[in-house]
Motif scaffolding. Structure first.
Motif, short mmCIF file in Angstrom:
data_model
loop_
_atom_site.label_atom_id
_atom_site.label_comp_id
_atom_site.label_asym_id
_atom_site.label_seq_id
_atom_site.Cartn_x
_atom_site.Cartn_y
_atom_site.Cartn_z
N LEU A 1 -44.04 47.22 -3.46
CA LEU A 1 -42.75 47.07 -2.79
C LEU A 1 -41.77 48.15 -3.24
CD1 LEU A 1 -42.37 43.18 -3.02
CD2 LEU A 1 -42.80 44.50 -0.94
N THR A 2 -41.69 48.39 -4.53
CA THR A 2 -40.74 49.39 -5.02
C THR A 2 -41.13 50.80 -4.60
OG1 THR A 2 -41.90 49.45 -7.16
CG2 THR A 2 -40.02 47.98 -6.99
N GLU A 3 -42.43 51.07 -4.56
CA GLU A 3 -42.87 52.38 -4.10
C GLU A 3 -42.54 52.60 -2.63
OE1 GLU A 3 -47.01 52.61 -5.05
OE2 GLU A 3 -46.64 53.13 -7.17
N ALA A 4 -42.41 51.50 -1.88
CA ALA A 4 -42.03 51.58 -0.46
C ALA A 4 -40.51 51.64 -0.28
CB ALA A 4 -42.60 50.40 0.30
N GLY A 5 -39.78 51.66 -1.40
CA GLY A 5 -38.32 51.76 -1.33
C GLY A 5 -37.61 50.44 -1.12
N ILE A 6 -38.30 49.33 -1.36
CA ILE A 6 -37.72 48.00 -1.16
C ILE A 6 -37.18 47.47 -2.49
CG2 ILE A 6 -38.20 45.63 -0.43
CD1 ILE A 6 -40.62 46.93 1.17
N PRO A 7 -35.88 47.22 -2.60
CA PRO A 7 -35.33 46.68 -3.87
C PRO A 7 -36.02 45.38 -4.24
CG PRO A 7 -33.57 47.29 -2.34
CD PRO A 7 -34.86 47.35 -1.56
N THR A 8 -36.55 45.34 -5.46
CA THR A 8 -37.37 44.19 -5.86
C THR A 8 -36.90 43.61 -7.19
OG1 THR A 8 -39.26 45.21 -4.74
CG2 THR A 8 -39.72 43.39 -6.25
N THR A 9 -36.69 42.32 -7.17
CA THR A 9 -36.31 41.55 -8.35
C THR A 9 -37.53 40.78 -8.85
OG1 THR A 9 -34.03 41.27 -7.61
CG2 THR A 9 -34.85 39.65 -9.19
N VAL A 10 -37.66 40.61 -10.15
CA VAL A 10 -38.67 39.71 -10.70
C VAL A 10 -37.96 38.48 -11.23
CG1 VAL A 10 -40.25 39.33 -12.62
CG2 VAL A 10 -40.49 41.37 -11.21
N MET A 11 -38.41 37.31 -10.75
CA MET A 11 -37.88 36.04 -11.23
C MET A 11 -38.83 35.49 -12.29
SD MET A 11 -35.03 35.39 -9.75
CE MET A 11 -34.86 33.68 -10.27
N THR A 12 -38.36 35.39 -13.52
CA THR A 12 -39.16 34.77 -14.58
C THR A 12 -38.85 33.27 -14.52
OG1 THR A 12 -37.37 35.23 -16.16
CG2 THR A 12 -39.14 36.82 -16.02
N ALA A 13 -39.54 32.61 -13.60
CA ALA A 13 -39.16 31.24 -13.30
C ALA A 13 -40.38 30.40 -12.97
CB ALA A 13 -38.19 31.23 -12.11
N PRO A 14 -40.36 29.12 -13.44
CA PRO A 14 -39.35 28.61 -14.35
C PRO A 14 -39.71 28.93 -15.80
CG PRO A 14 -40.88 26.86 -13.82
CD PRO A 14 -41.33 28.07 -13.04
N ILE A 15 -38.70 29.00 -16.64
CA ILE A 15 -38.94 29.11 -18.07
C ILE A 15 -39.12 27.70 -18.62
CG2 ILE A 15 -37.91 29.71 -20.29
CD1 ILE A 15 -36.68 32.13 -18.93
N ILE A 16 -40.28 27.45 -19.22
CA ILE A 16 -40.64 26.12 -19.70
C ILE A 16 -40.68 26.14 -21.23
CG2 ILE A 16 -42.35 24.27 -19.61
CD1 ILE A 16 -43.41 25.59 -17.03
N LEU B 1 -40.47 40.64 -18.83
CA LEU B 1 -39.47 41.61 -18.38
C LEU B 1 -39.95 43.04 -18.62
CD1 LEU B 1 -36.22 39.77 -19.53
CD2 LEU B 1 -37.07 40.05 -17.19
N ASP B 2 -40.64 43.28 -19.72
CA ASP B 2 -41.22 44.61 -19.96
C ASP B 2 -42.20 44.95 -18.84
OD1 ASP B 2 -39.84 45.13 -22.29
OD2 ASP B 2 -41.41 44.37 -23.62
N ALA B 3 -43.06 43.99 -18.47
CA ALA B 3 -44.04 44.22 -17.42
C ALA B 3 -43.36 44.43 -16.07
CB ALA B 3 -45.01 43.05 -17.35
N ALA B 4 -42.29 43.68 -15.81
CA ALA B 4 -41.56 43.82 -14.56
C ALA B 4 -40.94 45.21 -14.44
CB ALA B 4 -40.47 42.75 -14.47
N LYS B 5 -40.33 45.66 -15.52
CA LYS B 5 -39.74 47.01 -15.52
C LYS B 5 -40.83 48.06 -15.32
CE LYS B 5 -36.60 50.19 -16.31
NZ LYS B 5 -35.43 50.43 -15.42
N GLY B 6 -41.95 47.89 -15.99
CA GLY B 6 -43.05 48.84 -15.85
C GLY B 6 -43.60 48.91 -14.43
N ALA B 7 -43.49 47.79 -13.70
CA ALA B 7 -43.98 47.76 -12.31
C ALA B 7 -42.96 48.30 -11.33
CB ALA B 7 -44.37 46.34 -11.93
N GLY B 8 -41.74 48.57 -11.81
CA GLY B 8 -40.73 49.17 -10.94
C GLY B 8 -39.58 48.27 -10.56
N ALA B 9 -39.56 47.03 -11.03
CA ALA B 9 -38.46 46.13 -10.69
C ALA B 9 -37.14 46.70 -11.19
CB ALA B 9 -38.69 44.75 -11.29
N THR B 10 -36.10 46.50 -10.40
CA THR B 10 -34.77 47.00 -10.77
C THR B 10 -33.84 45.88 -11.25
OG1 THR B 10 -34.10 46.81 -8.45
CG2 THR B 10 -34.91 48.96 -9.19
N SER B 11 -34.23 44.65 -11.02
CA SER B 11 -33.41 43.53 -11.46
C SER B 11 -34.30 42.34 -11.80
CB SER B 11 -32.38 43.14 -10.39
OG SER B 11 -33.02 42.84 -9.17
N ALA B 12 -33.72 41.37 -12.47
CA ALA B 12 -34.49 40.20 -12.90
C ALA B 12 -33.58 38.99 -12.97
CB ALA B 12 -35.14 40.44 -14.25
#
Length: 375
Positions: free
Chosen positions: A238-253, A265-276
């Protein structure tokens, strides 16, 4: 194979009860352990072994699909806890089978169980796109971001065949209507041909939910959702296609996946996510029982510890429905989770440049019988 006569014990708000479990063979690949009736039904039901091993003759739960010609497709809300006031859900129920899903109690309104019925008895809304065009064409319609998939996943497995979500996106793209999508599914990449042009005009944002990087835990928590690695690859595409992508770490148990916050969050950033973002485990209505049944089945050694910590974040109860607290909880443990999330996102540079989706490009569809403008 589980003993058909087995019962599950779990703690409720007032007392300790038992409910009969459904045999492991019958619910293979499903999230819930039981299929108890919803809270609005006048009668309850239970499975009892009559001594002839009759429970062993019952067939496995299979996905059953029905169709509903709804009269409206846009759902409105006034909740101060969420960032949107309107949403579209192309389906009722969700085959992903996430045991913690906050939408499970909605099946009670249909006379069905929030348990196994929720993930096996699904409803398709085939006229969703047609209704959407009509509602967007209404003279009084005021454009704001449309949320897609807030109650059940818009890209659950049955979307491959029925393509209701894609038809809705086609209407939103044609009218240049802003949309936010939440999903666990890699199937969202199928629609990059629609989403990428919308993203170029500032009309779309996608959030991918990743609960855990532990494939074994994810498999039991979310049995028919894609693996964590597939979801990270989805973020990358998605990010490589220019689509702003958020990762939701949900739910936290608490005491189950909360130790993974920083790694996720480290993995999300590495995959290109810009927000969480994150949501603390929510256990309203029947979900508190379903989740405790799941713990008794899959993590019995942690049941008491998990529920003790959950209650510490919910004012001593299994759930707290107050505005401002439903999503993040309360108390020291909840504060610690929030602070860890805040520090990790700051370190990674996430959530730095979040912009609003555009509303000024919206072009309402022509109403039936209306003459098109010449210029």
């Amino acid at each position: 194979m589980a003993n058909p006569a087995r019962t599950l014990s779990y703690e409720t708000e007032k007392t300790t009860e038992t409910r009969p479990g459904v045999t492991a063979e019958r619910r293979r690949g499903r999230g819930a352990v039981t299929n108890s009736v919803g809270r609005f039904e006048p009668y309850s039901r239970s499975l009892e072994d009559d001594g002839w091993d009759s429970l062993g003759d019952l067939p496995p739960f299979k996905t059953d699909i029905s169709f509903e010609a709804v009269r409206k497709i846009i759902t409105r809300n006034q909740s101060p806890d969420i960032s949107f006031d309107r949403s579209i859900n192309p389906y009722r129920g969700c085959e992903h089978g996430c045991v913690y899903c906050f939408a499970r109690p909605t099946h009670s309104y249909l006379g069905l169980s929030p348990g196994l019925d929720f993930e096996t008895r699904l409803t398709v809304k085939p006229n969703a796109a047609e209704l959407l065009e009509k509602e967007l064409a209404h003279p009084g319609y005021q454009v704001r971001t449309m949320a897609l998939g807030t109650n059940t996943d818009p890209y659950q497995p049955i979307e491959r065949e029925h393509r209701i979500t894609r038809s809705v996106l086609e209407v939103l793209a044609k009218t240049k209507h802003p949309v936010g999508i939440v999903t666990k599914s890699a199937l969202v990449t199928r629609d990059i041909d629609i989403l990428a042009p919308m993203a170029a005009e500032g009309l779309v944002r996608v959030a991918v939910s990743i609960t855990s990087l532990d494939a074994d835990l994810a498999r039991t928590l979310e049995p028919r959702a894609p693996t964590p690695s597939r979801r990270l690859e989805t973020v990358r595409q998605l990010t490589e296609a220019g689509i702003p992508t958020t990762v939701m770490t949900a739910p936290i148990i608490p005491a189950l996946n909360d130790e993974e916050i920083e790694r996720l969050l480290d993995a999300a950033k590495g995959a290109g996510a810009t927000s969480a973002g994150y949501v603390l485990l929510r256990l309203p209505y029947e979900i508190k029982d379903l989740f405790q049944e799941w713990l008794a089945e899959h993590r019995p050694d942690r049941l008491n510890h998990v529920m003790s910590l959950v209650k510490s974040t919910r004012g001593g109860k299994a759930y707290q429905a107050e505005w401002g607290k439903r999503m993040i909880g309360d108390g020291v443990y909840a504060w610690t989770i929030g602070r860890r999330f805040e520090l990790a996102t700051k370190r990674l540079g996430l959530n730095q440049n979040r912009t609003s989706l555009r509303k000024d490009l919206f072009t309402p569809p022509a109403r039936k019988g209306e003459q098109l403008a010449l210029f």
